[in-house]
Write a protein that holds these residues in place. Sequence first.
Motif, mmCIF file in Angstrom:
data_model
loop_
_atom_site.group_PDB
_atom_site.id
_atom_site.type_symbol
_atom_site.label_atom_id
_atom_site.label_comp_id
_atom_site.label_asym_id
_atom_site.label_seq_id
_atom_site.Cartn_x
_atom_site.Cartn_y
_atom_site.Cartn_z
ATOM 1 N N ASN A 86 17.182 -37.920 -58.903
ATOM 2 C CA ASN A 86 16.982 -37.939 -60.342
ATOM 3 C C ASN A 86 15.746 -37.166 -60.785
ATOM 4 O O ASN A 86 15.604 -36.875 -61.975
ATOM 5 C CB ASN A 86 16.888 -39.388 -60.832
ATOM 6 C CG ASN A 86 18.216 -40.097 -60.807
ATOM 7 O OD1 ASN A 86 19.023 -39.949 -61.715
ATOM 8 N ND2 ASN A 86 18.467 -40.858 -59.743
ATOM 9 N N ALA A 87 14.869 -36.846 -59.829
ATOM 10 C CA ALA A 87 13.629 -36.149 -60.186
ATOM 11 C C ALA A 87 13.705 -34.646 -59.968
ATOM 12 O O ALA A 87 12.877 -33.908 -60.515
ATOM 13 C CB ALA A 87 12.461 -36.724 -59.384
ATOM 14 N N SER A 88 14.673 -34.168 -59.178
ATOM 15 C CA SER A 88 14.672 -32.751 -58.791
ATOM 16 C C SER A 88 14.707 -31.820 -59.996
ATOM 17 O O SER A 88 13.940 -30.847 -60.076
ATOM 18 C CB SER A 88 15.859 -32.462 -57.862
ATOM 19 O OG SER A 88 17.085 -32.787 -58.502
ATOM 20 N N GLU A 92 11.621 -29.126 -61.351
ATOM 21 C CA GLU A 92 11.822 -27.700 -61.587
ATOM 22 C C GLU A 92 11.508 -27.331 -63.034
ATOM 23 O O GLU A 92 10.907 -26.290 -63.313
ATOM 24 C CB GLU A 92 13.263 -27.319 -61.251
ATOM 25 C CG GLU A 92 13.561 -27.419 -59.758
ATOM 26 C CD GLU A 92 15.047 -27.521 -59.468
ATOM 27 O OE1 GLU A 92 15.843 -27.442 -60.425
ATOM 28 O OE2 GLU A 92 15.404 -27.690 -58.288
ATOM 29 N N HIS A 93 11.898 -28.198 -63.973
ATOM 30 C CA HIS A 93 11.644 -27.909 -65.380
ATOM 31 C C HIS A 93 10.148 -27.884 -65.674
ATOM 32 O O HIS A 93 9.649 -26.975 -66.357
ATOM 33 C CB HIS A 93 12.332 -28.959 -66.250
ATOM 34 C CG HIS A 93 12.084 -28.779 -67.720
ATOM 35 N ND1 HIS A 93 12.661 -27.756 -68.443
ATOM 36 C CD2 HIS A 93 11.292 -29.466 -68.588
ATOM 37 C CE1 HIS A 93 12.252 -27.833 -69.710
ATOM 38 N NE2 HIS A 93 11.425 -28.862 -69.814
ATOM 39 N N GLN A 97 7.413 -24.697 -66.782
ATOM 40 C CA GLN A 97 6.500 -24.704 -67.925
ATOM 41 C C GLN A 97 5.085 -24.303 -67.533
ATOM 42 O O GLN A 97 4.331 -23.770 -68.365
ATOM 43 C CB GLN A 97 6.464 -26.097 -68.576
ATOM 44 C CG GLN A 97 7.811 -26.680 -68.939
ATOM 45 C CD GLN A 97 8.673 -25.745 -69.750
ATOM 46 O OE1 GLN A 97 8.242 -25.225 -70.771
ATOM 47 N NE2 GLN A 97 9.892 -25.528 -69.296
ATOM 48 N N ILE A 98 4.698 -24.557 -66.292
ATOM 49 C CA ILE A 98 3.315 -24.291 -65.885
ATOM 50 C C ILE A 98 3.233 -23.207 -64.814
ATOM 51 O O ILE A 98 2.213 -23.041 -64.166
ATOM 52 C CB ILE A 98 2.644 -25.578 -65.372
ATOM 53 C CG1 ILE A 98 3.367 -26.124 -64.146
ATOM 54 C CG2 ILE A 98 2.586 -26.618 -66.464
ATOM 55 C CD1 ILE A 98 2.665 -27.309 -63.504
ATOM 56 N N GLN A 470 18.121 -22.936 -61.998
ATOM 57 C CA GLN A 470 16.853 -23.285 -62.624
ATOM 58 C C GLN A 470 16.755 -22.748 -64.048
ATOM 59 O O GLN A 470 16.307 -23.432 -64.959
ATOM 60 C CB GLN A 470 15.684 -22.739 -61.788
ATOM 61 C CG GLN A 470 15.494 -23.467 -60.472
ATOM 62 C CD GLN A 470 14.435 -22.816 -59.601
ATOM 63 O OE1 GLN A 470 14.113 -21.642 -59.769
ATOM 64 N NE2 GLN A 470 13.893 -23.561 -58.666
ATOM 65 N N GLU A 471 17.174 -21.493 -64.231
ATOM 66 C CA GLU A 471 17.001 -20.833 -65.522
ATOM 67 C C GLU A 471 18.209 -20.963 -66.428
ATOM 68 O O GLU A 471 18.147 -20.626 -67.608
ATOM 69 C CB GLU A 471 16.678 -19.351 -65.304
ATOM 70 C CG GLU A 471 15.398 -19.130 -64.514
ATOM 71 C CD GLU A 471 15.111 -17.652 -64.258
ATOM 72 O OE1 GLU A 471 15.965 -16.815 -64.642
ATOM 73 O OE2 GLU A 471 14.046 -17.347 -63.702
#
Length: 664
Positions: A86-88, A92-93, A97-98, A470-471
């Motif tokens: 649930n965290a993957s 990535e998001h 952002q950073i 990812q994108e």
Amino acid sequence: MIDQTISHDPHALRLFEARRKFFDQGYGDEGDERDHPDCKLPHAVLRSWQRCLESGLDYRADGRGDPEGRSELAAARERSERLLRNASGVIEHVFDQIRASGSMVILADDHGMILHSLGDPEFFTRAQRVALQPGSLWSESMRGTNAIGTTLMEAGPVEVIGAEHFLDRNSILTCSAAPVFDPEGKLLGVFDISADYRNNQRHTLGLARLAAQLIEKHLFEVEFSTDILVAFHLRPEGVGGLQEGVLAVSAEGRILGANLAARALFAESNGLVGLDFNALFKPSFGHFVDRGSRPPFLQTIETRHGERLYARLRSAPSLRSNPPARGTSSAAADRMAFCDARHEQRVTLKCLATGDPSLQTALDRASRIMGKDIPLLIQGESGVGKELFARAFHYSGPRQDGPFVALNCAAIPENLIESELFGYVGGAFTGARREGSIGKIQQAHGGTLFLDEIGDMPLNMQARLLRVLQERCVTPVGAQRQVPVDISLVCATHRVLRDAMRAGSFREDLYYRINGLTVTLPALRERSDIRSIVHKLIAAEASDGVQVTISEPVMDFFERYPWPGNVRQLQNVIRLAVALLDEGETEIQSCHLPEDLFSADQMGETKSGQEPAFLVEASGRSLDEIKCEAIAMVMNEFGGNVSAAARRLGISRNTLYRKIGRMN
């Protein structure tokens, strides 16, 4: 001697002085903090320093420790599979952002072991020197005050900047972390953002808390995905946000779960679960559901204490699925289900339920993530029905009216898979069509992309696929601009991807991106519902109006046969048997089965057109007697070689040893 980088930083100088006073003069409790205004340490840091001193930890110690090792990391990841799954996407998001800020995004378990991390290459190299990498344990007892370990101790968000770390060697870091709790309020792990202490940003802790809340939201929605969700907030614009309260409610109106915001609003830690909906709200649950099912969907609702909330009803996927048409018999429904499967039409997960417990577990777990942005990974031997399962998953969810696009990564030559997957523009390469071609990813826009045998995808394609996931954009071969795509991803493989990762043939980051939920489909020889499958396949293959049956000796043989080709092989056998029935025949006998089913390389030789001896003599004998004779025949054929006999029977050596032991 003060480091030159510290001498030019007023904040670092104050921390340096605070450390000197704490360790030399021995003060550090919360009262001392108020008495000494030049010591501006957060209370959580002071409490952590005190704990570290009391445990005998030396602030000058190396504290490096080695990564726990692959086996310990693998075990930790196995224990925290739900958290990782649930965290993957959130990891990535946040990293997107950073990106290029010289930072790392880290997920640790409830013991402080780093499970997964993403980081900018330059800082990642530096971070490895302080063991900020998967497999390293960052508990407070091992590494002193640090955001991960101290967050676990405080059970709340913590920021540790530079020299606020207890160990001197960790003062190069600034770390912001927030705890992640499961729907029952149990601490699962920590979400952390780490960077060079000189790059500390004011809003990093807020971003870490936001990420932790997103993970908790995913965990709650997945846990109760088949139940009715009621979301509410004091303000209408708060419904749908991360601060909304959410209740999971059964169809009878009993509260099954409550998120942290809901428990806080009702001033309850664990007391909501088990209550009736009407114990909290004035309208009846039935009335609320009726109103919430019609526009406008956002409604006001009053609590028993007279407080007005804004609420929205979210139906469970199971409530949105279409019920069987009235008047449709079970046999007709079975026939439609398998006809749909054979002709690759709209089979659903409900159609696949035939009574086997292990398969039912896979169906239940898959149904819980329908409509969620969670990738599905299907594992199992060749022929177990992985693509059929993927289609059923697609046609059971909210994307059922969108396209279902399948690509077998093992069946396409390596030099063609790129253009098949991503598409190409006209003239992109020699032999390309003038008008170009839309790739499978674009074709699946608005629907589901099914990548079969993803374990055979070339490494360079894995990198490109990861970027697309990812994108959420794809760049066709030869194109200059990206094309946005909206897809649900389902992958399948017969390989053990963890072994492929260790061998370097499958990317670890891609594995955790596609491994949202993993289901394993059992081999046919392991299933308890063969009889039901046979009846359904016969109903699908028989002509309209013809009731075809199967003789009991053949059915017994089907239940004992190892089926190396799994469901695909059984379907082919049934199809041939129905085709070989003479006019007027309605019962499948052994003479209607393919000869190679009884050949020497399967279960013993028979003459063409004759029923095998162990089938002819089956009547009146127990199943154990038949099993013993079959084993004795194969053992005799291989001169007592247990390994060869086990391979021929399709079972393990240990299983065969146990069966032989029972015979003696």
